[in-house]
Every structure is written in C-alpha cells, then in structure tokens.
Design a protein around this motif. Sequence first.
Motif, mmCIF file in Angstrom:
data_model
loop_
_atom_site.group_PDB
_atom_site.id
_atom_site.type_symbol
_atom_site.label_atom_id
_atom_site.label_comp_id
_atom_site.label_asym_id
_atom_site.label_seq_id
_atom_site.Cartn_x
_atom_site.Cartn_y
_atom_site.Cartn_z
ATOM 1 N N GLU A 162 0.697 -1.173 -0.140
ATOM 2 C CA GLU A 162 -0.292 0.031 -0.004
ATOM 3 C C GLU A 162 0.950 1.076 -0.140
ATOM 4 O O GLU A 162 2.059 1.219 0.561
ATOM 5 N N CYS B 200 -2.697 0.150 -4.077
ATOM 6 C CA CYS B 200 -2.188 -0.992 -3.571
ATOM 7 C C CYS B 200 -1.754 -1.656 -4.773
ATOM 8 O O CYS B 200 -2.273 -1.855 -5.813
ATOM 9 N N TRP C 158 -10.241 -3.197 1.148
ATOM 10 C CA TRP C 158 -9.784 -2.343 1.930
ATOM 11 C C TRP C 158 -10.345 -2.436 3.360
ATOM 12 O O TRP C 158 -11.552 -2.470 3.370
ATOM 13 N N CYS D 250 -4.753 -3.184 2.659
ATOM 14 C CA CYS D 250 -5.122 -3.776 1.334
ATOM 15 C C CYS D 250 -5.115 -5.517 1.523
ATOM 16 O O CYS D 250 -4.272 -5.985 2.109
#
Length: 121
Positions: free
Chosen positions: A6, A22, A36, A96
């Motif tokens: 990320e 990401c 997320w 992520c």
Amino acid sequence: QVQLMESGGGLVQTGGSLTLSCVRSGCPTSRYNMAWFRQAPGKERDFVAAVHWNVDRTYYADSVKGRFTISKANSGNRLYLQMNNLMPEDTAMYYCAAGSASPTDPDYTYWGQGTQVTVSS
C-alpha cells in the motif's frame, strides 16, 4: 508468493482527500476479490470497501458510502481507494487485502503492511 504493497497515506485536514494505492504481485490468477480494511488504535479491524474480481460490483461500509470510491486496474494488480470529505474518525491504518470467498467476507488470505491515514480536526 502474493504480495500487497500500500501507499498514499498521510496527514490531511478534515474535509480533505487522499487516494490510497495497492500494488499486487505474485498472483497466479486474477480471480481475487480485493478489499480495503482499516484499524484504528485500540479497535478491531473493520471492512471499508471491496470489489469483485470479475463482476463490476463494489461494496462499502455504511460509514464511508458516498465519500470513498474503490477501483481496480490492470486485472486487479492495482487497487485504489479514493477518499473524499475525510473526517477524524477515518483516522486508521488502512490495509489492502486479496483473496476471499466473497468480497465482503473478512477472511481474506493476503494482506499488505498498511498505510497510515491521519485526519486532523
């Protein structure tokens, strides 16, 4: 080995915007749901947003609907979270995640290291 990285976190004032990114690598297939999550100090990790690996469908937590937008590119190897109208309660480490049975399933297989988002009042 699947890796997620990320970036894009930072310090922003209330009402400001940030875009998180990401990068996904090492995936043997593009068939990964992506999402997320975020975790504030002393709290559990919460779902924020997710995107289906194939169907053009997105999912959001009620707390971010209308303010955050999740998107993907390059067959899911790039995942983004556009965050607008940020509020202090959005302050958290954002992660992520990849690879779950369904987009809103919390049991994702792969996780990044996180990127910090801090919203000042």
